[in-house]
Design a protein around this motif. Sequence first.
Motif, PDB file in Angstrom:
ATOM      1  N   VAL A   1       0.853  -1.189   0.000  1.00  0.00           N
ATOM      2  CA  VAL A   1       0.000   0.000   0.000  1.00  0.00           C
ATOM      3  C   VAL A   1       0.888   1.239   0.000  1.00  0.00           C
ATOM      4  O   VAL A   1       1.875   1.299   0.738  1.00  0.00           O
ATOM      5  N   SER A   2       0.565   2.233  -0.807  1.00  0.00           N
ATOM      6  CA  SER A   2       1.348   3.460  -0.833  1.00  0.00           C
ATOM      7  C   SER A   2       1.011   4.323   0.377  1.00  0.00           C
ATOM      8  O   SER A   2      -0.057   4.169   0.988  1.00  0.00           O
ATOM      9  N   VAL A   3       1.902   5.235   0.719  1.00  0.00           N
ATOM     10  CA  VAL A   3       1.666   6.117   1.861  1.00  0.00           C
ATOM     11  C   VAL A   3       0.409   6.965   1.659  1.00  0.00           C
ATOM     12  O   VAL A   3      -0.426   7.047   2.574  1.00  0.00           O
ATOM     13  N   PRO A   4       0.202   7.597   0.502  1.00  0.00           N
ATOM     14  CA  PRO A   4      -1.043   8.369   0.313  1.00  0.00           C
ATOM     15  C   PRO A   4      -2.300   7.517   0.443  1.00  0.00           C
ATOM     16  O   PRO A   4      -3.317   7.977   0.984  1.00  0.00           O
ATOM     17  N   GLU A   5      -2.257   6.271  -0.048  1.00  0.00           N
ATOM     18  CA  GLU A   5      -3.425   5.393   0.076  1.00  0.00           C
ATOM     19  C   GLU A   5      -3.677   5.039   1.544  1.00  0.00           C
ATOM     20  O   GLU A   5      -4.835   4.965   1.988  1.00  0.00           O
ATOM     21  N   ALA A   6      -2.599   4.811   2.300  1.00  0.00           N
ATOM     22  CA  ALA A   6      -2.752   4.531   3.736  1.00  0.00           C
ATOM     23  C   ALA A   6      -3.355   5.727   4.448  1.00  0.00           C
ATOM     24  O   ALA A   6      -4.257   5.578   5.295  1.00  0.00           O
ATOM     25  N   ILE A   7      -2.893   6.934   4.115  1.00  0.00           N
ATOM     26  CA  ILE A   7      -3.438   8.144   4.721  1.00  0.00           C
ATOM     27  C   ILE A   7      -4.924   8.276   4.384  1.00  0.00           C
ATOM     28  O   ILE A   7      -5.735   8.677   5.226  1.00  0.00           O
ATOM     29  N   GLY A   8      -5.289   7.918   3.151  1.00  0.00           N
ATOM     30  CA  GLY A   8      -6.696   7.943   2.771  1.00  0.00           C
ATOM     31  C   GLY A   8      -7.534   7.020   3.636  1.00  0.00           C
ATOM     32  O   GLY A   8      -8.655   7.368   4.036  1.00  0.00           O
ATOM     33  N   ALA A   9      -6.995   5.835   3.950  1.00  0.00           N
ATOM     34  CA  ALA A   9      -7.692   4.894   4.829  1.00  0.00           C
ATOM     35  C   ALA A   9      -7.820   5.465   6.237  1.00  0.00           C
ATOM     36  O   ALA A   9      -8.841   5.285   6.908  1.00  0.00           O
ATOM     37  N   PHE A  10      -6.777   6.173   6.701  1.00  0.00           N
ATOM     38  CA  PHE A  10      -6.823   6.789   8.031  1.00  0.00           C
ATOM     39  C   PHE A  10      -7.927   7.850   8.084  1.00  0.00           C
ATOM     40  O   PHE A  10      -8.673   7.937   9.068  1.00  0.00           O
TER      41      PHE A  10
ATOM     42  N   SER B   1      -8.350   4.731  -2.378  1.00  0.00           N
ATOM     43  CA  SER B   1      -8.492   3.506  -3.165  1.00  0.00           C
ATOM     44  C   SER B   1      -9.562   2.661  -2.509  1.00  0.00           C
ATOM     45  O   SER B   1      -9.493   2.385  -1.301  1.00  0.00           O
ATOM     46  N   LEU B   2     -10.558   2.258  -3.281  1.00  0.00           N
ATOM     47  CA  LEU B   2     -11.677   1.506  -2.716  1.00  0.00           C
ATOM     48  C   LEU B   2     -11.195   0.243  -2.008  1.00  0.00           C
ATOM     49  O   LEU B   2     -11.662  -0.074  -0.908  1.00  0.00           O
ATOM     50  N   ALA B   3     -10.250  -0.470  -2.619  1.00  0.00           N
ATOM     51  CA  ALA B   3      -9.752  -1.700  -2.010  1.00  0.00           C
ATOM     52  C   ALA B   3      -9.073  -1.427  -0.680  1.00  0.00           C
ATOM     53  O   ALA B   3      -9.250  -2.171   0.295  1.00  0.00           O
ATOM     54  N   VAL B   4      -8.295  -0.340  -0.600  1.00  0.00           N
ATOM     55  CA  VAL B   4      -7.591  -0.003   0.633  1.00  0.00           C
ATOM     56  C   VAL B   4      -8.573   0.510   1.684  1.00  0.00           C
ATOM     57  O   VAL B   4      -8.457   0.204   2.875  1.00  0.00           O
TER      58      VAL B   4
END
Length: 385
Positions: free
Chosen positions: A86-95, A206-209
């Motif tokens: 998972v990319s850092v921006p995608e992780a932040i999006g999940a947060f 990201s929907l999956a993330v």
Amino acid sequence: MFGLKLSHIVAGAVAVLLGYTSSAAIIFQAIDTLGATQAEANSWMLVLGLGMGLSTLILALRYRMPILTAWSTPGAALLAVSLAGVSVPEAIGAFVFCAVLLTLTGVTGWFEKISHLIPEAIGNAMLAGILFRFGLGVFASMEENLPLVISMCATYLAGRRFFARFAIPAVLLVGVVFCALTGAFDTSQHVAFEIAKPVFVMPEFSLAVLIGVGVPLYIVTMSSQNVPGVVTLKAAGYAPPVSNAITVTGLTSLILAPFGGYAFNLAAITAAIVAGPEADENPVTRYKAAVATGVIYCIVGLLGAAVIGLFLIAPKALVVTVAGLALLNTISASLTAALREPDQREAGLVTFMTTVSGITFLGIGAPLWALIFGGLTSLVLTRKT
């Protein structure tokens, strides 16, 4: 200041020490899995410390109760096993997504409803599965440095027998002393005792993330952190403002998520320290111990770079063993709760094994599939009235 007693400051210091020694290693592993830069890692530790400190101060001073907040330890464990690739921006999006869910839960008063949606056995089984590999890590680390791990395990057993509250700090102390005496620390790394700087990361969604990381992060934070946090305060004789407290932690998460503040919640174990008679014989003034804790959290948070630096110079066996031993009680309690009810044992076992398997389908990680498979098992095998 505010009539603080020595007992308030000591209780606050012990709570902070226990909070960091029991789970900072897990957060470091989550950061390492994500592949964040040194600056981003420093930012995580900065905002996590400040987030806990400021939200604790707001709640303790506003409601005059020993309400303590914390980062989500099960959430960090979840991130450590689900952020690979998972990319850092995608992780932040999940947060950010998780923070929005937490805030809505507090604002709308969904807490009571949410807490009943997932059977206790399934929620505990998922948590046990998430944490299980951390417990295994203790024994796997024996191949790397057997004398270090054995000395730390022996300290843990002695601590659990004679000074249970300080068992994990003692384990960390023994590990650090052992590494210092044997030259196991990486002296090529530089530990900077300076004020950490926040690093903003623009979130990507990201929907999956969001489904595979954000939703499970929200679930474990609610079921494994906020629920015990409320129970802890009620057991100490307080009537905590549940919805308002979750709103504060949710908003704190939302504001700090782009800087690495992945999730904040009500504390349970550390809250028990400041809400108990050791902090203050008078229940009315125990909130001052929480105030002291909040101030110390802010100070430690500002030195986030140093906290990360200390983990960078430490051998992997030290970090993994501290994290694993700190989670043994949680793993044990979760497994016990998951298998306690006879009619939910199979559902709990399916949930646990699915989580441990680490499977990924459609870009969605094992924890959410575990809830689905466990829930289906429960629906099929449990007779509803």
